[in-house]
Design a protein around this motif. Structure first.
Motif, PDB file in Angstrom:
ATOM      1  N   ARG A  11       0.821  -1.206   0.000  1.00 28.28           N
ATOM      2  CA  ARG A  11       0.000   0.000   0.000  1.00 28.28           C
ATOM      3  C   ARG A  11       0.858   1.260   0.000  1.00 28.28           C
ATOM      4  NH1 ARG A  11      -3.162  -2.815   3.909  1.00 28.28           N
ATOM      5  NH2 ARG A  11      -2.387  -1.452   5.563  1.00 28.28           N
ATOM      6  N   LEU A  22      -4.219   2.458  -7.512  1.00 31.93           N
ATOM      7  CA  LEU A  22      -3.147   3.052  -6.727  1.00 31.93           C
ATOM      8  C   LEU A  22      -1.988   3.436  -7.629  1.00 31.93           C
ATOM      9  CD1 LEU A  22      -3.067   0.607  -3.664  1.00 31.93           C
ATOM     10  CD2 LEU A  22      -4.246   2.791  -3.866  1.00 31.93           C
ATOM     11  N   PRO A  49      -4.443   6.583  -3.790  1.00 33.99           N
ATOM     12  CA  PRO A  49      -5.597   6.256  -4.632  1.00 33.99           C
ATOM     13  C   PRO A  49      -5.851   7.333  -5.688  1.00 33.99           C
ATOM     14  CG  PRO A  49      -6.115   6.013  -2.298  1.00 33.99           C
ATOM     15  CD  PRO A  49      -4.810   6.741  -2.382  1.00 33.99           C
ATOM     16  N   LYS A  88     -10.734  -1.795   3.425  1.00 35.30           N
ATOM     17  CA  LYS A  88      -9.909  -0.770   4.061  1.00 35.30           C
ATOM     18  C   LYS A  88      -9.864   0.506   3.224  1.00 35.30           C
ATOM     19  CE  LYS A  88      -6.932  -4.269   6.197  1.00 35.30           C
ATOM     20  NZ  LYS A  88      -5.554  -4.836   6.263  1.00 35.30           N
ATOM     21  N   TRP A  89     -10.200   0.393   1.949  1.00 30.19           N
ATOM     22  CA  TRP A  89     -10.168   1.548   1.047  1.00 30.19           C
ATOM     23  C   TRP A  89     -11.564   2.087   0.771  1.00 30.19           C
ATOM     24  CZ3 TRP A  89      -5.431   3.393  -0.265  1.00 30.19           C
ATOM     25  CH2 TRP A  89      -4.345   2.541  -0.046  1.00 30.19           C
TER      26      TRP A  89
END
Length: 222
Positions: free
Chosen positions: A49, A184, A190, A209-210
């Motif tokens: 991430r 991403l 993002p 989570k996003w």
């Protein structure tokens, strides 16, 4: 020290490369310690991430990653790496449903797996008729090469494996009359794309989570 640096583009690829090395006994090195108590868990999803796309494995069976993709030497693309693994291991992988896998493993544990399959398939009866419908093995998606592979597998061929393909998800939202998807960038930030095949995909737990009120979750279909 000899190292192999693999370039990945999705979280699923990141996990798949690590699974290959974990099965071979590789472990995280001291700088990327695989601690159940530390910030990183065993797949180091946080590193992905944060923008890391370069996974490395050394001949010392040590795993590490290059922060911000700092490795400037030759890397191997994910597809090439997985092709090499298949050639090295001579493994053929077939993806099935969980129900199909349960039946395959049940059959494989029988004293005479092929006989058990034949008896049930041709309605001669067997001890697992009440547990499984054998017709689940012969769907449109499973005929052909998969059927031949099943016979080889039940006959003891260890170069064949059956797995349940993990369901992946992505995020989308409406932008006027069009649909856009979350992706991403190289820094793990993002952004959006109009092409769904370029969207960020991950298992449901990770994709949540996003999730924000602006984005909707949808399944990734093959």
């Amino acid at each position: 020290m000899t190292e192999t640096v693999v370039h990945v583009t999705t979280l699923d690829q990141w996990k798949s490369v690590l699974d290959v090395w974990f099965k071979k006994g590789y472990k995280w090195n001291s700088n990327n310690q695989d601690s159940q108590q530390g910030r990183f868990k065993n797949y180091h999803y946080e590193a992905f991430r944060d923008g890391c796309r370069q996974l490395a494995g050394s001949d010392k069976k040590s795993i590490y990653f290059y922060g911000r993709n700092g490795y400037k030497g030759k890397t191997i693309e994910y597809s090439e790496f997985m092709t090499q693994q298949k050639e090295d291991n001579k493994m053929e992988t077939y993806y099935v449903t969980q129900e199909q896998l349960d039946l395959i493993e049940y059959l494989n544990n029988e004293a005479y797996p092929l006989l058990a399959l034949a008896m049930n398939t041709f309605s001669y009866g067997s001890d697992f008729e009440e547990k499984f419908d054998p017709n689940i093995l012969f769907t449109d998606e499973f005929i052909g090469d998969s059927t031949v592979a099943l016979a080889k597998y039940l006959g003891g061929d260890t170069s064949i494996e059956f797995k349940v393909k993990e369901q992946l998800y992505r995020l989308w939202r409406a932008d006027g009359d069009d649909r856009i998807y979350m992706v991403l960038n190289d820094f793990g930030t993002p952004i959006w794309t109009s092409h769904k095949d370029n969207a960020f995909t991950a298992p449901l737990e990770e994709i949540k989570k996003w999730k924000t009120p602006a984005w909707e979750i949808e399944k990734v279909d093959d």
